[in-house]
Design a protein around this motif. Sequence first.
Motif, mmCIF file in Angstrom:
data_model
loop_
_atom_site.group_PDB
_atom_site.id
_atom_site.type_symbol
_atom_site.label_atom_id
_atom_site.label_comp_id
_atom_site.label_asym_id
_atom_site.label_seq_id
_atom_site.Cartn_x
_atom_site.Cartn_y
_atom_site.Cartn_z
ATOM 1 N N LYS A 8 -31.185 24.678 -14.097
ATOM 2 C CA LYS A 8 -30.978 24.632 -15.546
ATOM 3 C C LYS A 8 -30.522 25.983 -16.078
ATOM 4 O O LYS A 8 -29.616 26.074 -16.910
ATOM 5 C CB LYS A 8 -32.278 24.210 -16.226
ATOM 6 C CG LYS A 8 -32.145 24.028 -17.727
ATOM 7 C CD LYS A 8 -33.462 23.547 -18.324
ATOM 8 C CE LYS A 8 -33.329 23.359 -19.825
ATOM 9 N NZ LYS A 8 -34.608 22.902 -20.434
ATOM 10 N N LYS A 9 -31.132 27.073 -15.572
ATOM 11 C CA LYS A 9 -30.733 28.423 -15.987
ATOM 12 C C LYS A 9 -29.296 28.718 -15.574
ATOM 13 O O LYS A 9 -28.519 29.315 -16.332
ATOM 14 C CB LYS A 9 -31.677 29.464 -15.377
ATOM 15 C CG LYS A 9 -33.090 29.436 -15.941
ATOM 16 C CD LYS A 9 -33.943 30.519 -15.293
ATOM 17 C CE LYS A 9 -35.366 30.496 -15.846
ATOM 18 N NZ LYS A 9 -36.224 31.520 -15.175
ATOM 19 N N LYS A 13 -26.118 29.632 -18.036
ATOM 20 C CA LYS A 13 -25.289 30.833 -17.891
ATOM 21 C C LYS A 13 -23.817 30.481 -17.773
ATOM 22 O O LYS A 13 -22.949 31.155 -18.334
ATOM 23 C CB LYS A 13 -25.738 31.641 -16.675
ATOM 24 C CG LYS A 13 -27.091 32.311 -16.834
ATOM 25 C CD LYS A 13 -27.441 33.105 -15.593
ATOM 26 C CE LYS A 13 -28.792 33.807 -15.747
ATOM 27 N NZ LYS A 13 -29.166 34.559 -14.535
ATOM 28 N N GLN A 14 -23.532 29.400 -17.059
ATOM 29 C CA GLN A 14 -22.130 28.990 -16.885
ATOM 30 C C GLN A 14 -21.521 28.550 -18.223
ATOM 31 O O GLN A 14 -20.370 28.869 -18.518
ATOM 32 C CB GLN A 14 -22.047 27.849 -15.864
ATOM 33 C CG GLN A 14 -22.342 28.287 -14.427
ATOM 34 C CD GLN A 14 -22.405 27.122 -13.459
ATOM 35 O OE1 GLN A 14 -22.600 25.967 -13.867
ATOM 36 N NE2 GLN A 14 -22.256 27.410 -12.173
ATOM 37 N N ARG A 19 -17.939 29.678 -22.902
ATOM 38 C CA ARG A 19 -17.728 29.891 -24.335
ATOM 39 C C ARG A 19 -17.203 31.288 -24.625
ATOM 40 O O ARG A 19 -16.320 31.482 -25.466
ATOM 41 C CB ARG A 19 -19.039 29.655 -25.098
ATOM 42 C CG ARG A 19 -19.413 28.191 -25.240
ATOM 43 C CD ARG A 19 -20.452 28.004 -26.338
ATOM 44 N NE ARG A 19 -21.701 28.662 -26.000
ATOM 45 C CZ ARG A 19 -22.706 28.082 -25.356
ATOM 46 N NH1 ARG A 19 -22.614 26.813 -24.982
ATOM 47 N NH2 ARG A 19 -23.816 28.750 -25.102
ATOM 48 N N LYS A 20 -17.747 32.277 -23.906
ATOM 49 C CA LYS A 20 -17.295 33.651 -24.113
ATOM 50 C C LYS A 20 -15.835 33.814 -23.721
ATOM 51 O O LYS A 20 -15.043 34.472 -24.412
ATOM 52 C CB LYS A 20 -18.170 34.617 -23.326
ATOM 53 C CG LYS A 20 -17.823 36.081 -23.545
ATOM 54 C CD LYS A 20 -18.776 36.987 -22.798
ATOM 55 C CE LYS A 20 -18.417 38.456 -23.038
ATOM 56 N NZ LYS A 20 -19.318 39.379 -22.305
ATOM 57 N N ALA A 21 -15.465 33.191 -22.600
ATOM 58 C CA ALA A 21 -14.084 33.292 -22.141
ATOM 59 C C ALA A 21 -13.132 32.608 -23.131
ATOM 60 O O ALA A 21 -12.041 33.104 -23.413
ATOM 61 C CB ALA A 21 -13.951 32.658 -20.757
ATOM 62 N N GLU A 22 -13.567 31.462 -23.682
ATOM 63 C CA GLU A 22 -12.732 30.764 -24.668
ATOM 64 C C GLU A 22 -12.559 31.596 -25.934
ATOM 65 O O GLU A 22 -11.464 31.664 -26.506
ATOM 66 C CB GLU A 22 -13.361 29.415 -25.003
ATOM 67 C CG GLU A 22 -13.297 28.415 -23.846
ATOM 68 C CD GLU A 22 -14.106 27.155 -24.136
ATOM 69 O OE1 GLU A 22 -14.744 27.116 -25.215
ATOM 70 O OE2 GLU A 22 -14.103 26.238 -23.301
#
Length: 278
Positions: A8-9, A13-14, A19-22
Amino acid sequence: NLAPSELKKLRSKQRKARRKAEQESAQAREAQVKRDQHHKSRQQGDVEADAPQFDELIPDKLARVDDPLEQAIKFLQPLQTLAKDRIETHLMAFGVYYRKKKVLLMLQSLKRAHKVDPKNPKLHSCLIRFHQIIEEQKGNWDPSVKEVVTQETKIYFEGKNAYDLNREFLENNSNSLRAVLEGTKMMYHLDNKSQSRAVSLVTSLDNKYQDVDIEICTEILDSLRRGDLGSCDAQLEEFVKECNLRFPYTAAFKPPSEWVPPNETNHVNQEQENYNSN
């Protein structure tokens, strides 16, 4: 092979990484669009899209109109507004750094504001506060910081203390109520025993002041209510009465007994309009 909690962790993280990359990709695309627009504008010889548009001040054109002076003033108004906005931004930045005790950033804001309008009354207040910070904290500074501040502030302080600087400012601007307001606030800030004189200077609307208007009187009223000159209820009440005589139609200076809430004022105005139409 991962435990459910570890899996789950990992998935969390993935998702965050995607989202950060987008977001970074979207920001990069937006920045590229702005750069393309800027280059296109430069190539076409146009000014920036968000730059204020000013008419050209041509002497021959002004000479042909009936009111050349008024037309010239209209041309200068956008420039004056722009300068006012710029210095207010720098002084607001100074206030933020003042609260955080960021000395070099305070100095940077003061230098920028001084470049726009060295005679601005609010700039004077900031300079006095900065002078006090220097006197109180310079013993704790790194030698390089102390050297920079000392060198850069020579033009502002000329080796004088804060009291003398403020006294000279009041003497040199005794005909400006805006300047006197800032000077009296610093007078009380430096020595609260000077309250009586400070309040008297800023609330006496005699003929020596050349810039008495609704805006500055409202600013003084707000300042007194905030306690910038200490507690002075009696003087504040007298000031409101004097302003009411000068500006009888300004709601800010109405006595409490005569003040009408905005919704009731609109209702009365509407009834008066209906009556007049009938």
